[in-house]
Structures are given as C-alpha cells and as structure tokens.
Write an enzyme that holds these catalytic residues in place. Sequence first.
Site, PDB file in Angstrom:
ATOM      1  N   GLU A 440       3.212  -3.709  -5.929  1.00  0.00           N
ATOM      2  CA  GLU A 440       2.074  -2.882  -6.361  1.00  0.00           C
ATOM      3  C   GLU A 440       1.013  -2.816  -5.263  1.00  0.00           C
ATOM      4  OE1 GLU A 440       1.372  -0.271  -8.033  1.00  0.00           O
ATOM      5  OE2 GLU A 440       3.008  -1.198  -9.124  1.00  0.00           O
TER       6      GLU A 440
HETATM    7  C1  LIG Z   1      10.734  -7.859  -7.144  1.00  0.00           C
HETATM    8  C2  LIG Z   1      10.158  -6.583  -6.618  1.00  0.00           C
HETATM    9  C3  LIG Z   1       9.865  -5.546  -7.508  1.00  0.00           C
HETATM   10  C4  LIG Z   1       9.358  -4.337  -7.028  1.00  0.00           C
HETATM   11  N1  LIG Z   1       9.165  -3.283  -7.894  1.00  0.00           N
HETATM   12  C5  LIG Z   1       8.906  -2.037  -7.393  1.00  0.00           C
HETATM   13  C6  LIG Z   1       8.924  -0.878  -8.234  1.00  0.00           C
HETATM   14  O1  LIG Z   1       9.111  -0.967  -9.451  1.00  0.00           O
HETATM   15  N2  LIG Z   1       8.726   0.329  -7.661  1.00  0.00           N
HETATM   16  C7  LIG Z   1       8.523   0.487  -6.321  1.00  0.00           C
HETATM   17  O2  LIG Z   1       8.382   1.609  -5.876  1.00  0.00           O
HETATM   18  N3  LIG Z   1       8.491  -0.595  -5.493  1.00  0.00           N
HETATM   19  C8  LIG Z   1       8.680  -1.847  -6.003  1.00  0.00           C
HETATM   20  N4  LIG Z   1       8.677  -2.940  -5.174  1.00  0.00           N
HETATM   21  C9  LIG Z   1       8.373  -2.751  -3.763  1.00  0.00           C
HETATM   22  C10 LIG Z   1       7.006  -3.320  -3.387  1.00  0.00           C
HETATM   23  O3  LIG Z   1       5.972  -2.569  -3.961  1.00  0.00           O
HETATM   24  C11 LIG Z   1       6.956  -3.383  -1.849  1.00  0.00           C
HETATM   25  O4  LIG Z   1       7.827  -4.424  -1.466  1.00  0.00           O
HETATM   26  C12 LIG Z   1       5.571  -3.609  -1.317  1.00  0.00           C
HETATM   27  O5  LIG Z   1       4.745  -2.496  -1.605  1.00  0.00           O
HETATM   28  C13 LIG Z   1       5.540  -3.860   0.174  1.00  0.00           C
HETATM   29  O6  LIG Z   1       6.371  -2.994   0.878  1.00  0.00           O
HETATM   30  P1  LIG Z   1       7.468  -3.580   1.896  1.00  0.00           P
HETATM   31  O7  LIG Z   1       8.233  -4.618   1.163  1.00  0.00           O
HETATM   32  O8  LIG Z   1       8.216  -2.474   2.503  1.00  0.00           O
HETATM   33  O9  LIG Z   1       6.606  -4.325   2.986  1.00  0.00           O
HETATM   34  P2  LIG Z   1       5.958  -3.659   4.310  1.00  0.00           P
HETATM   35  O10 LIG Z   1       5.243  -2.422   3.942  1.00  0.00           O
HETATM   36  O11 LIG Z   1       6.985  -3.574   5.368  1.00  0.00           O
HETATM   37  O12 LIG Z   1       4.871  -4.760   4.691  1.00  0.00           O
HETATM   38  C14 LIG Z   1       5.196  -5.969   5.404  1.00  0.00           C
HETATM   39  C15 LIG Z   1       3.895  -6.716   5.698  1.00  0.00           C
HETATM   40  O13 LIG Z   1       3.049  -5.906   6.517  1.00  0.00           O
HETATM   41  C16 LIG Z   1       1.793  -5.685   5.915  1.00  0.00           C
HETATM   42  N5  LIG Z   1       1.364  -4.305   6.175  1.00  0.00           N
HETATM   43  C17 LIG Z   1       2.082  -3.182   6.099  1.00  0.00           C
HETATM   44  N6  LIG Z   1       1.329  -2.108   6.428  1.00  0.00           N
HETATM   45  C18 LIG Z   1       0.104  -2.560   6.702  1.00  0.00           C
HETATM   46  C19 LIG Z   1      -1.129  -1.947   7.071  1.00  0.00           C
HETATM   47  N7  LIG Z   1      -1.235  -0.628   7.230  1.00  0.00           N
HETATM   48  N8  LIG Z   1      -2.207  -2.740   7.261  1.00  0.00           N
HETATM   49  C20 LIG Z   1      -2.135  -4.076   7.090  1.00  0.00           C
HETATM   50  N9  LIG Z   1      -0.987  -4.705   6.755  1.00  0.00           N
HETATM   51  C21 LIG Z   1       0.113  -3.958   6.548  1.00  0.00           C
HETATM   52  C22 LIG Z   1       2.013  -5.918   4.427  1.00  0.00           C
HETATM   53  O14 LIG Z   1       0.815  -6.313   3.757  1.00  0.00           O
HETATM   54  C23 LIG Z   1       3.071  -7.013   4.444  1.00  0.00           C
HETATM   55  O15 LIG Z   1       2.462  -8.268   4.567  1.00  0.00           O
HETATM   56  C24 LIG Z   1       9.120  -4.180  -5.642  1.00  0.00           C
HETATM   57  C25 LIG Z   1       9.387  -5.235  -4.764  1.00  0.00           C
HETATM   58  C26 LIG Z   1       9.908  -6.410  -5.230  1.00  0.00           C
HETATM   59  C27 LIG Z   1      10.235  -7.493  -4.242  1.00  0.00           C
END
Ligand SMILES: Cc1cc2nc3c(=O)[nH]c(=O)nc-3n(C[C@H](O)[C@H](O)[C@H](O)COP(=O)(O)OP(=O)(O)OC[C@H]3O[C@@H](n4cnc5c(N)ncnc54)[C@H](O)[C@@H]3O)c2cc1C
Length: 592
Positions: A440
């Site tokens: 989220e």
């Molecule tokens: C169990 C689980 C359930 C989930 N449920 C859903 C769902 O129902 N629907 C859905 O759509 N998604 C869902 N997600 C996805 C979740 O919302 C994302 O994993 C999350 O938003 C982060 O995206 P990412 O994993 O690609 O990390 P990334 O975006 O790759 O981020 C990696 C790190 O970099 C940091 N970062 C990235 N960009 C920036 C920036 N611009 N400035 C500062 N820091 C940054 C982040 O804070 C993080 O620490 C789920 C994930 C999990 C693990």
Amino acid sequence: MPTYKAPLDDIRFLLDDVLDVGQLATLPGYGDATPDVLGAVIEEAAKLCEEVLQPLNQSGDAEGCHYENGTVRTPRGFRDGYDAYRAGGWPAMVASPDYGGQGLPHIAGVVLDELLCSSNLSFSMYPLLAHGAVGALQRWGDKELNRRFLPRLVDGSWTGTMCLTEPHAGTDLGMIRTRAIPAGDGAYLVTGTKIFISAGEHDLTDNIIHLVLARLPDAPAGTKGISLFLVPKRLPTDDGVAGTPNGVTCGSIEHKMGIKANATCVMNFENARGWLVGEAHKGMRAMFTMMNGARLGVGMQGLGLAEVSYQNAVAYAKERLQGRAAHGPPVPNGDADPIIVHPDVRRMLMTMKAYNEGMRALAYWVGILIDVEERHVDQARREEATDLVALMTPVIKAFCTDVGFEVTNLALQCFGGHGYIREYGMEQFVRDARIAQIYEGTNGVQAMDLLGRKVPDGNGRMVRRFVAIVEGDLAAAAERPALRAMADQMRESLRSLVDVTGTVMARAAKDPDEIGAAAADYLRMFGLVATGWMWVRMAMVADAGTSTNPVAATKLATAQFYIAKVLPGMHALVRQIESGAIPVMALEAAAF
Ligand SMILES: Cc1cc2nc3c(=O)[nH]c(=O)nc-3n(C[C@H](O)[C@H](O)[C@H](O)COP(=O)(O)OP(=O)(O)OC[C@H]3O[C@@H](n4cnc5c(N)ncnc54)[C@H](O)[C@@H]3O)c2cc1C
C-alpha cells in the site's frame, strides 16, 4: 495458543468519552447511528472475531493457501468463517443503502477493521479489498456498472482486488504496461500481468472483481496515461449471477514470510473484458480513493496486531515465574515472582500499552473525520476534515505499522525464548506485521507523501489546521493543575515540530534531496507528537472524572508514561532531521 478479547471498554472510552462519536448522529443520514447502536454493533463484531475468526488464525498460518492448476484453496475453516462474516451482514455495514448497504458511519468500519486484524489478519484481507473496491466504485463508477456489480460486492457474495503492481512497476506505477483496447461495444479488452495481488484468487466466493490499472492505446506516458478498469473473474449474467469465465487466470501464489493464509497472486489478464471506471487517463485519481481507504485499513493492521500481541504478553507476564522483585517478593513463599514485577518487563508492557491506546485514539479520530468530511452540513467543517484526513492518512499508515511491528517484537521479547518458537504464536504476529510496512505504498513513500506533498500543500495549510486544533486542547489542559506539566511538554514538542517543518521546507527550496533525507524521521516525529496530543485528550477526560468507564482510571498514569518515556524520542529525531541531507548523500553510489 494466543487468545484475544476485543478491548471493548477502551473502544467505548474513546468513542463516547474522548471523541464524542454521538456527534455523528446529528449528521444527515446518520440519525440512527447513536452511540448505543454503534456500541451494540461493535459488541456483535467482537463475538465474530473472538469466537469464529481468531481460532482460525494459527491453523491458517500453519496450513497456508493451496495452489493447483489456477485454483486457490484457502486453509481449512476459512470458508465457514467467510460464510459467518457474510451472514452477519458485515460486508454491507458502511456501504450505501442505494446498493443494499446498511449506511453506518465509516468509524464503525474502522473499529471493525481493528477487530478483524487482531483476530485474523490473513482473513481480514479478503473482505478489506472488497470494501475498498466498493468505496472506489461508489465514487467513480457509472450507474450501469454499479447496478451490475455493487450489490454483489456489498452483500459479500463477491470480493474485490486492487491490481496495480507489475514485475517492473511497484512504487513507480507510471511504468505499468498492462493494456486495454476498446472492444467496440463499450467494454475494453485488458491484457497484462499483475503480481502480488492480495486475494486475487480464492475459494470463498464464486466471483472476484478486479480493479485493474491499465493503459489505453492513445495514453500519454507516465501516471497521466493510466486508466482504471473493472475486470470480473466471471462475466455476470443479466440476472446478476457469475457466468462464463473471463480471460483472467491466477498463474501462481507467493510463498512468503507472513499472512500465509491470504493468497498473494500472480494474475494474468488476456483479452479479459473490462469496463472503464471514471474517466480515461484519470485512473490514478480513481484508484487513490481505494488506496487512501486501504492505507487507513493497513494502519489498522499495525494496531490490530499490536493489540493482540500486547494482550498475550500481559497474560504471560502475569503467569511466568522467574526471578525476584527488586523491591521485595510479592510471593514470598513461592520459588519466584511473575515477571511482571520486573521494571524492564513493565517498561515493555507500558510502551506497548501507551502506543496501542494512543494509536487507536488517533486512528479513530481520523475515522470520525472521514464521516464529517462526507456528511457535515457546514462546508467549512467538511473542508477542514478533508485537509486533516489527507494529512493524517500517511501518518496512520506508516506510524501505526512501524510501531505495530515494534510492538509485536516487544511482545515476543516478553516471552523470552518461548516467544521465538511457533507454539505460542507470538512469532506469527511479528511475521504478519512486517508486510504492513511495505504494501500500500512503502512507509518511505508514505513519509515522502507527508513531507513532500501534504505539508507544503497550500503553503502549509493542512499543518496549520492541525497545529491550531492541538494548541487549543493544550491550552485547555494547561488549566488543569494535574495536567499542566504534561501540557507544557507537549507545547514544547509541538513548537519543535513547527520549527523543524520550517527548517526542512527552507532547505528543500535549495536542495531537493532534503525532503527524502528527512521524510522518515519527520513522519515518526509527527506520529509521536500527534499521539502525545491524543494522550493529553484522554488524560483530560480522566482528570475531569466524568467517565464511568472502568478503563478511565488507568489513563492518567499511561498518559504520564507516554509523555515521560516515549515522547522524548522526538528530540533525537529533531537532531537527525536538522543534520540535513549531506550525511545521507555524502558517499557516491559507486562507493557502496
Ligand atoms: C504480500 C504482499 C501483498 C501485496 N498486495 C498487493 C495488492 O493487492 N495489489 C497490488 O497492486 N500490489 C500489492 N503488493 C505490492 C506492494 O504494494 C509493493 O510491493 C510495494 O508497493 C512496493 O513495490 P516494490 O515491491 O516493487 O518495491 P520498489 O518500488 O522496487 O521499492 C524498493 C525500495 O525502494 C524504495 N523506493 C522506490 N521508489 C522510491 C522513491 N521514488 N523514493 C524513495 N524510495 C523509493 C521503496 O520504498 C523500497 O524500500 C503486495 C505486496 C506483497 C509483498
């Protein structure tokens, strides 16, 4: 095995004595939502959570979800649990009566969320996402779409999802690739892969309604070219029954650290029929309705797990006999005293208690503001509520989930080695709590939203509104001799918050990295100060002696603990924020 009792007295103390939930019954459409009615509803919810859902929590974690050839089976007992949830009318509680909902205030939904998350976080996420989908459709869906889909979502016969994330597009949704092309009959054909979709596939209902972000053929690049589509797993027949399968399949489920009983799915859309929700290319705006609701819901996940772990830590600390009390043994004839006599154990219990009750107060305050924002007859009150909800949404999401994770850890610590092994269930709470800091929008992203968007908006208008309300309460508290010292300390903290806000804003005008470098510390500090304000409000009620609630007697001492032992953590944060971006960014990326 962990136990759970809904903290009904604490909930009533907040709603009735501190936050005046009775004000809601004066708003249009909420005439029946008196404190007594809300209290009775919450008691019923507590029974479902304690008797039906909580007993499925540990077994659900041990068994997990099962995936076979595109179908997902939830753990034993979950279907019966969902049937009981539906039979009680819980999916319809806060939805609009236009679609079969009961139209109760949103605050009732916030309390229900807490109880569901305490009793069984994995279970809670099946209906949580449906609830978010209902909110988005009520706001943005057209009449015909809502007529076809909303009644079934509202009565819980279908659930919903939010499909944003793709393998290469997590935080940066501007990069999503899922496509939607017009089918020629008003519908669209959606193609693409979404990952990590909570409750994307399961066996609790015969249809699942996906809200999917995708791009139209003429879409501009980035987030300005994203549209929102409703894509059902099965296409409904004219009489509203789940009919032929749509082009939606579940490719696999994730094996993960926690919330094992909630299916996290890879979802493949292949020419799946869908319908536009809201305007073309304005999907992010529509999805934000769902995301903001979900962010508050995720904050309640932090609180819910913090509460249940605290309750079990208290029970254990009263039973477990180890060592002797430094001030003289209360059980002189026994071999040892219960560990609750030890100041270090007390420190952990008090920290958990002070955080939990303070976070709950903050979250419920925001829950009531959502109702004021939607229903108040006075436009100025609605606008104020809109600002405060916007300001506090990232704080509730990130502060309550960061603290929630810390509290589950503290609770585990109270169990010593017994906390680390599975039998007692405490390690499950820690594992389950961890995800709430990530999904989220990660808590880092929430912090950027607070400091980079909400704080500067309207030249600091939202923060000024917040500060004015807090200052008013602190002035009233300072009139009470027993609370003067507490009010003074809070005034000093509030002043520091205002000062440091000005410092960061001035620096950010010269160096854009200043916001990102300060954001996480700033959000934590904001949460600490806001929670301190809530403790002053609770202490005022306790000091006035007007509440007949049995928990009122504990509030003054807990408020004093918070102000003395937790709030001072903000001074270190001020120093960290003031040190600026240079220490953070000094090394080149290649030096790591
Ligand atoms: C169990 C689980 C359930 C989930 N449920 C859903 C769902 O129902 N629907 C859905 O759509 N998604 C869902 N997600 C996805 C979740 O919302 C994302 O994993 C999350 O938003 C982060 O995206 P990412 O994993 O690609 O990390 P990334 O975006 O790759 O981020 C990696 C790190 O970099 C940091 N970062 C990235 N960009 C920036 C920036 N611009 N400035 C500062 N820091 C940054 C982040 O804070 C993080 O620490 C789920 C994930 C999990 C693990």
